[in-house]
Design an enzyme around this catalytic site. Structure first.
Site, PDB file in Angstrom:
ATOM      1  N   ASP A 343     -56.659  38.519 -39.231  1.00 47.02           N
ATOM      2  CA  ASP A 343     -56.025  37.657 -38.243  1.00 47.02           C
ATOM      3  C   ASP A 343     -55.405  36.465 -38.968  1.00 47.02           C
ATOM      4  O   ASP A 343     -56.018  35.905 -39.880  1.00 47.02           O
ATOM      5  CB  ASP A 343     -57.060  37.185 -37.226  1.00 47.02           C
ATOM      6  CG  ASP A 343     -56.424  36.396 -36.106  1.00 47.02           C
ATOM      7  OD1 ASP A 343     -55.471  36.893 -35.506  1.00 47.02           O
ATOM      8  OD2 ASP A 343     -56.876  35.268 -35.851  1.00 47.02           O
ATOM      9  N   ASP A 380     -53.332  13.555 -26.282  1.00 47.37           N
ATOM     10  CA  ASP A 380     -53.435  14.976 -26.615  1.00 47.37           C
ATOM     11  C   ASP A 380     -54.560  15.154 -27.635  1.00 47.37           C
ATOM     12  O   ASP A 380     -54.412  14.781 -28.805  1.00 47.37           O
ATOM     13  CB  ASP A 380     -52.100  15.464 -27.187  1.00 47.37           C
ATOM     14  CG  ASP A 380     -52.084  16.967 -27.423  1.00 47.37           C
ATOM     15  OD1 ASP A 380     -53.146  17.596 -27.311  1.00 47.37           O
ATOM     16  OD2 ASP A 380     -50.999  17.497 -27.724  1.00 47.37           O
ATOM     17  N   PHE A 412     -50.593  19.117 -20.166  1.00 47.12           N
ATOM     18  CA  PHE A 412     -49.967  20.392 -20.517  1.00 47.12           C
ATOM     19  C   PHE A 412     -50.416  21.468 -19.535  1.00 47.12           C
ATOM     20  O   PHE A 412     -51.567  21.497 -19.102  1.00 47.12           O
ATOM     21  CB  PHE A 412     -50.365  20.805 -21.939  1.00 47.12           C
ATOM     22  CG  PHE A 412     -49.848  22.153 -22.340  1.00 47.12           C
ATOM     23  CD1 PHE A 412     -48.574  22.290 -22.876  1.00 47.12           C
ATOM     24  CD2 PHE A 412     -50.630  23.289 -22.169  1.00 47.12           C
ATOM     25  CE1 PHE A 412     -48.097  23.534 -23.244  1.00 47.12           C
ATOM     26  CE2 PHE A 412     -50.162  24.532 -22.533  1.00 47.12           C
ATOM     27  CZ  PHE A 412     -48.890  24.658 -23.073  1.00 47.12           C
ATOM     28  N   THR A 416     -45.435  24.828 -17.248  1.00 45.53           N
ATOM     29  CA  THR A 416     -44.380  23.937 -17.749  1.00 45.53           C
ATOM     30  C   THR A 416     -44.244  23.997 -19.260  1.00 45.53           C
ATOM     31  O   THR A 416     -43.174  23.734 -19.804  1.00 45.53           O
ATOM     32  CB  THR A 416     -44.670  22.495 -17.338  1.00 45.53           C
ATOM     33  OG1 THR A 416     -45.894  22.061 -17.968  1.00 45.53           O
ATOM     34  CG2 THR A 416     -44.824  22.383 -15.826  1.00 45.53           C
ATOM     35  N   MET A 418     -45.294  21.949 -21.334  1.00 47.24           N
ATOM     36  CA  MET A 418     -44.955  20.603 -21.795  1.00 47.24           C
ATOM     37  C   MET A 418     -46.108  19.675 -21.459  1.00 47.24           C
ATOM     38  O   MET A 418     -46.925  19.949 -20.589  1.00 47.24           O
ATOM     39  CB  MET A 418     -43.696  20.072 -21.100  1.00 47.24           C
ATOM     40  CG  MET A 418     -42.399  20.728 -21.470  1.00 47.24           C
ATOM     41  SD  MET A 418     -40.999  19.834 -20.729  1.00 47.24           S
ATOM     42  CE  MET A 418     -41.411  19.892 -18.985  1.00 47.24           C
ATOM     43  N   SER A 419     -46.129  18.542 -22.155  1.00 52.10           N
ATOM     44  CA  SER A 419     -47.006  17.432 -21.811  1.00 52.10           C
ATOM     45  C   SER A 419     -46.217  16.163 -22.072  1.00 52.10           C
ATOM     46  O   SER A 419     -45.118  16.202 -22.643  1.00 52.10           O
ATOM     47  CB  SER A 419     -48.289  17.462 -22.653  1.00 52.10           C
ATOM     48  OG  SER A 419     -47.979  17.327 -24.031  1.00 52.10           O
TER      49      SER A 419
END
Length: 727
Positions: A343, A380, A412, A416, A418-419
């Site tokens: 991974d 964030d 977020f 959307t 987005m934040s």
């Protein structure tokens, strides 16, 4: 899947490197044998003399039967030679049991250490609890942890032990897992995602979590660990079974050959008594002892004695590296792996994308983009958000920039993508996926600079992730939205991996990176890391299909995973390594569990598997080769009187037939003890081709297996003649 040739560029060097990712040559070994272990394991070796226990090792069972026969003969017709042979035959069996007992004792010592971590704990079981239910809708009862059943809900506050294996369904906490993994650094466990699994016996250090129990009594992960390291569930692998079958057939062939010697000798008038120097061999009571000695020296007792210890030691070497193999088959399969699936996130890269550059568009000052990116990231708490804050403050001298009072945060969401933040002065800042921010700017009446698309493609092509930053409004809130620029997030490739992948390539193992990234990003990361191939935009179904395709082509597959979506692929892979920090589904699907949750350890697992196979092959070559010297010692001594031509084979010129037989029997026993450390430590493994490994085994252990016994048997014969001149 898209192929990509390894690139020539190296990953940037970082100050902090995870274990096993440096550039130093790496060798797999497991430490020296403590001589005290032999003494401590002796009682268990004696207990293994039980014929019912020894029956599962046919070679040593035949040796024990032979020792019992010589014991009866020595009692009925006592002689010094008879008692010496009898004693060394019993020692041969004890030494064989000792090899297995020492290997098992290491696991039992680790199991005792694990048991000490399991205490009589109580659990706070929540009766009637439902997600979001008010506190008066359920009640808490204190029960012994042993009474917990699958599906029970328990609350674990700070400072208490988690009473059983389960998944966090509410809350987030710091957990001390040192009792299980030996790692002192705490880890974060939280509801949802792939970091929700918790293990019974670990301690909550902070906060409070609610856990749904996923185990039944006596079936906890800790219980299974104890059973595994004790070896109680160790089953022989297919290769080990095949080699055992070969040893059984060889034993049967030599048994038939020895049984026919007496009638053949009678037919040839005198059974080894035709010449004065062999007359002692036909003495009353000695014939049977000689025949048993011949049988024990002819059958492959050396590898028969060490085979089980080699398998146990292979699993033990994994345990020493905090990896639990659910079966010996998994360890052996690791040595035959052809394709390694890795991974990308957390294995090839660190997984936490870091801000590496701000790319302003048009005439936007870089400082303005930095301030907007910083303000929209202050709340964030993701690693990416924190890295943007750190980068902006460190490169643009914004250490004291704070969000003013009255700011409203825009969280977020998957819809959307987005934040951002709405500031009191009317400005609105947004940060997120480029396509989502572009759409937002259009909705706010703004225009998109043509260079933005070039920046997005440039960042993606380099293996990075572009985040767009935009602003709408001003002090009066009347200005249309404006695109400010791009934040370049880079997923940093772990240093040293290119060299490790090169080692795997020399072993003949193909490496495939599996990632959910788009093909452009995946290609850039694959080239930087130096993997042979990659699978981009991989879904669980595509991972499973890839494994099945490889297996259909005759390949053995190894892979790592930690999420529920990895469970099907882990179950399908020949070697599935689940991370201890992963979900219960992943751990149940895999056949190995890495307690350190270090995905790169799969490379080391492959090397340990190969070391197991090489050790077994090397000691088999040595065992078969050293039989040659025993033939040269015993056969001329036994039949030289009947067939004088055999005297030409007596190249060691041993002092007497009895001395020759006793010397061979003593060597046959002592070589087992001498090889126990090698069986437990394992033959040192260096990445090379199969033909090179075979050549090394033949020269070192094949030729060595011929030379060493000649020298040793001759020295033993000299010592016997010196101290027991009558033999």
């Amino acid at each position: 899947m898209t192929a990509s040739a390894p690139a020539t560029s190296r990953a940037p060097e970082l100050e902090t490197q995870p274990p096993g990712t440096d550039d130093r040559p790496r060798r797999v070994s497991a430490g020296m044998l403590d001589p005290k272990q032999l003494w401590r394991a002796l009682p268990e070796a004696l207990r293994k003399l039980d014929p019912l226990t020894l029956l599962r090792n046919p070679v040593m069972f035949v040796t024990e039967v032979g020792a019992a026969l010589t014991t009866g003969i020595a009692i009925a017709r006592p002689s010094l030679f008879g008692w010496l042979i009898t004693g060394w035959l019993w020692l041969t069996v004890v030494f064989a049991n000792l090899a297995e007992a020492v290997a098992e004792s290491r696991g039992k010592a680790q199991a005792d250490s694990l048991r000490r971590t399991r205490q009589q704990t109580t659990a706070h079981r929540l009766v009637g609890w439902e997600p979001g239910a008010p506190t008066d809708a359920y009640f808490e009862e204190t029960v012994p942890a042993a009474e917990l059943r699958r599906g029970d809900i328990v609350a674990v506050p700070a400072g208490e032990l988690i009473p059983g294996d389960g998944d966090v369904i509410e809350g987030v906490a710091s957990v001390d897992e040192s009792a299980i993994t030996g790692e002192s650094a705490p880890v974060i466990r939280e509801s949802g995602g792939d970091r929700s699994a918790v293990t019974g016996g670990t301690r909550v250090l902070s906060d409070r979590i609610t856990v749904r129990v996923t185990q039944e009594p006596g079936d906890s992960f800790l219980d299974r660990m104890i059973t595994l390291v004790e070896g109680a569930n160790r089953q022989k692998t297919p290769n080990e079974l095949a080699l055992n079958l070969l040893l059984v057939m060889l034993t049967f062939v030599f048994l038939m050959a020895v049984v026919t010697l007496q009638p053949m000798a009678i037919f040839s008038k005198g059974f080894m008594g035709a010449a004065p120097d062999t007359a002692a061999l036909s003495a009353d009571g000695v014939t049977g002892i000689v025949l048993v000695s011949l049988l024990v020296c002819l059958i492959p007792t050396t590898i028969g004695a060490l085979l089980s210890a080699i398998g146990i030691a292979g699993m033990d070497r994994l345990v020493q590296r905090n990896v639990l193999a659910m079966s010996g088959r998994a360890v052996e399969a690791a040595g035959d792996v052809n394709t390694l699936l890795l991974d990308k996130t957390g294995t090839i890269t660190y997984g936490n994308r870091q801000a590496s550059a701000f790319l302003p568009v048009g005439a936007v000052p870089a400082g303005r983009l930095a301030r907007a990116a910083l303000l929209s990231s202050l709340a964030d708490e993701t690693p990416e958000g924190r890295s943007i804050v750190d980068y902006a403050r460190g490169h643009y001298q914004l250490p004291s920039l704070e969000v003013p009072d009255g700011a409203e945060w825009v969280s977020f969401s998957a819809i959307t993508r987005m934040s951002g933040v709405d500031l009191p002065d009317g400005r609105r800042l947004r940060k997120g996926a480029a396509a989502a921010v572009v759409q937002w700017v259009h909705e706010q009446g703004g225009a998109i600079p043509a260079i933005l698309e070039d920046y997005v493609e440039q960042v993606s092509a380099s293996g990075g992730t572009p985040l767009a930053v935009a602003e709408a409004g001003s002090g009066s809130g009347s200005e249309p939205a404006r695109m400010l620029g791009i934040v370049h997030l880079k997923d940093v490739v772990k240093p040293g991996l290119r060299d490790r992948f090169a080692e795997l390539r020399r072993m003949g193992i193909r490496t495939v990176m599996v990632t959910g990234d788009n093909p452009v990003t995946a290609k850039a990361i694959a080239e930087e890391a130096g993997v042979d191939d990659f699978l981009a935009e991989a879904t669980p179904e595509e991972k499973l299909a890839l494994i099945k395709r490889e297996q259909a082509g005759g390949h053995l597959i190894a892979m790592t995973g930690d999420g529920t979506n990895d469970a099907p692929a882990l179950a399908q892979a020949d070697v599935g390594v689940a991370m201890n920090t992963g979900t219960s589904a992943a751990k149940e699907a895999g056949n190995m569990v890495d307690l350190d949750s270090d995905p790169t350890k799969i490379i080391e697992i492959v090397e340990i598997g190969k070391q197991l196979l090489i050790t077994r092959g090397a000691l088999t070559a040595f065992s078969i080769a050293n039989d040659i010297a025993k033939y040269f010692a015993i056969l001329p001594a036994m039949f030289g009187g009947v067939y004088p031509g055999l005297d030409a084979l007596n190249i060691m010129r041993l002092h007497s037939p009895l001395s020759a037989i006793l010397s061979a029997v003593i060597f046959n026993a002592m070589v087992i003890v001498a090889l126990i450390p090698l069986a437990l430590r394992g033959v040192r493994y260096r990445p090379s081709s199969a033909s090179a490994l075979l050549t090394r085994n033949l020269w070192v252990y094949g030729l060595g297996g011929v030379i060493v016994p000649f020298v040793a048997i001759k020295l033993i014969d000299v010592a016997i003649f010196q101290f027991i001149p009558g033999i």
